[in-house]
Each structure stands twice: as structure tokens, then as C-alpha cells.
Design an enzyme around this catalytic site. Sequence first.
Site, short mmCIF file in Angstrom:
data_model
loop_
_atom_site.label_atom_id
_atom_site.label_comp_id
_atom_site.label_asym_id
_atom_site.label_seq_id
_atom_site.Cartn_x
_atom_site.Cartn_y
_atom_site.Cartn_z
CE1 TYR A 78 -34.69 65.80 -46.01
CE2 TYR A 78 -33.83 65.80 -48.23
CZ TYR A 78 -34.94 65.58 -47.26
OH TYR A 78 -36.17 65.85 -47.72
CE LYS A 107 -35.47 62.42 -46.19
NZ LYS A 107 -36.46 62.08 -45.03
CB VAL A 157 -45.32 69.60 -45.36
CG1 VAL A 157 -46.61 69.58 -44.37
CG2 VAL A 157 -45.12 68.54 -45.95
CB THR A 189 -44.47 71.01 -40.21
OG1 THR A 189 -43.08 70.82 -40.91
CG2 THR A 189 -45.56 70.26 -41.12
#
Length: 105
Positions: free
Chosen positions: A25, A29, A62, A64
Site C-alpha cells: 500500500y 501510494k 470511506v 465502501t
Amino acid sequence: MSTFLQQVEDDTWQSGGWPQSFTNYSLSKLDVNAYTRLVAKEFSDRLEGEKIFINYYCPGWVKTAMTGWAGNISVEDAADTGVFLALLHEAVTGKFFAERREVNF
């Protein structure tokens, strides 16, 4: 990234100084940030009227399926910075944003 990928292949990445948690991750990024700057520079060299402004933003944690619905931001609120950037009338490019503010990276 080439060095990291080679060290993953060689199974030596852990001793290479790379982040030990959220490695994939974190590096993805970093790669997106670098690519944003590269593409922004390329497009900003165009003639006036032909320029394309490229920016990158973090929507936050978020709600989701990706977060198992554990996020604390609605999809609508997460889209706010993206819409803000799309409608920006200033020549801002190659930057990273969160919550409508530029974040240094």
C-alpha cells in the site's frame, strides 16, 4: 520501484529499508505520487490552451466494500475533493490534496 520489485523477487526486500507494514500500500501510494508529478510536468509544458492539470487526492477512510463498510466518510463526502479539483479555476498541477487542502508529499 524497480529496486523494490527486484528485491521482492530475490526475497531481500525486508533488509532493503522498505516499510515493514502496509508495504504494498505504502509503495503504491509513493508510486502514484511520483507518477502524478511526472505526468503533471509533461502536460504543463504544453502551449497555453493545451495544458492539462493533473492532481491526486486522498478521499479518506470511506464507507465502501473495500473497507468492510468500516470507513467514517460517506462516498459523497469522499468525492468532494475530487469535484473541487475538477472545478478549480487555478493553474494547480502535480499536487496532492486531502479535504480540499494541498498536502506535502
